[in-house]
Design an enzyme around this catalytic site. Structure first.
Site, PDB file in Angstrom:
ATOM      1  N   CYS A   1       0.819  -1.211   0.000  1.00 53.53           N
ATOM      2  CA  CYS A   1       0.000   0.000   0.000  1.00 53.53           C
ATOM      3  C   CYS A   1       0.855   1.263   0.000  1.00 53.53           C
ATOM      4  O   CYS A   1       0.342   2.343  -0.240  1.00 53.53           O
ATOM      5  CB  CYS A   1      -0.939   0.005   1.209  1.00 53.53           C
ATOM      6  SG  CYS A   1      -0.070   0.040   2.783  1.00 53.53           S
TER       7      CYS A   1
ATOM      8  N   CYS B   1      -2.587  -2.834   8.717  1.00 55.63           N
ATOM      9  CA  CYS B   1      -2.257  -1.487   9.219  1.00 55.63           C
ATOM     10  C   CYS B   1      -1.828  -1.579  10.692  1.00 55.63           C
ATOM     11  O   CYS B   1      -0.923  -0.862  11.128  1.00 55.63           O
ATOM     12  CB  CYS B   1      -3.451  -0.559   9.073  1.00 55.63           C
ATOM     13  SG  CYS B   1      -4.324  -0.730   7.501  1.00 55.63           S
TER      14      CYS B   1
END
Ligand code: FES
Length: 126
Positions: free
Chosen positions: A35, A104
């Site tokens: 990402c 994350c």
């Protein structure tokens, strides 16, 4: 059901512990190649206790909420305890994250571990 918990939204909108610690005792920077998000954690450590923790995150809302929560969880804790912080603990404290956002929280765990490694390296080289 809302995709994000109230807790995630709160830490995303009002992140705790953002910024830089000058002359930090440990600094850890990690990134996720997929990402492209980057997280940097700064630790101030006295007598093996984390007296302050700050972060800079260039990434998604979940990464910001994860770093905010993770730094809250380790502040005031002994280094030995901070070393055992898992991304699951961060997810639980945030009242959950969607499955595709779990990575994350992994970034937050990794950034803290890297900052602690840096602390040990600096300490051992004194
Ligand atoms: Fe990669 Fe959140 S999407 S850290």
């Amino acid at each position: 059901m809302a995709l994000y918990s109230e807790m995630v939204m709160d830490h995303f909108r009002n992140p705790r512990n953002t910024g830089v610690i000058e002359n930090a005792d440990g600094v850890g920077e990690v990134g996720n190649a997929k990402c492209g998000d980057i997280m940097k954690v700064y630790l101030k450590i006295e007598d093996d206790v984390i007296v302050d923790a700050k972060f800079e995150t260039f990434g998604c809302g979940s990464a910001i909420a994860s770093s905010s929560m993770a730094t809250e969880l380790i502040k005031g804790k002994p280094v030995s305890e901070a070393l055992t912080l898992t991304n699951q603990a961060v997810v639980e404290a945030l009242d959950g994250l969607p499955a595709h956002k779990i990575h994350c929280s992994v970034l937050a765990e990794e950034a803290i571990k890297k900052a602690l490694e840096d602390y040990y390296e600096k300490r051992d080289n004194i």
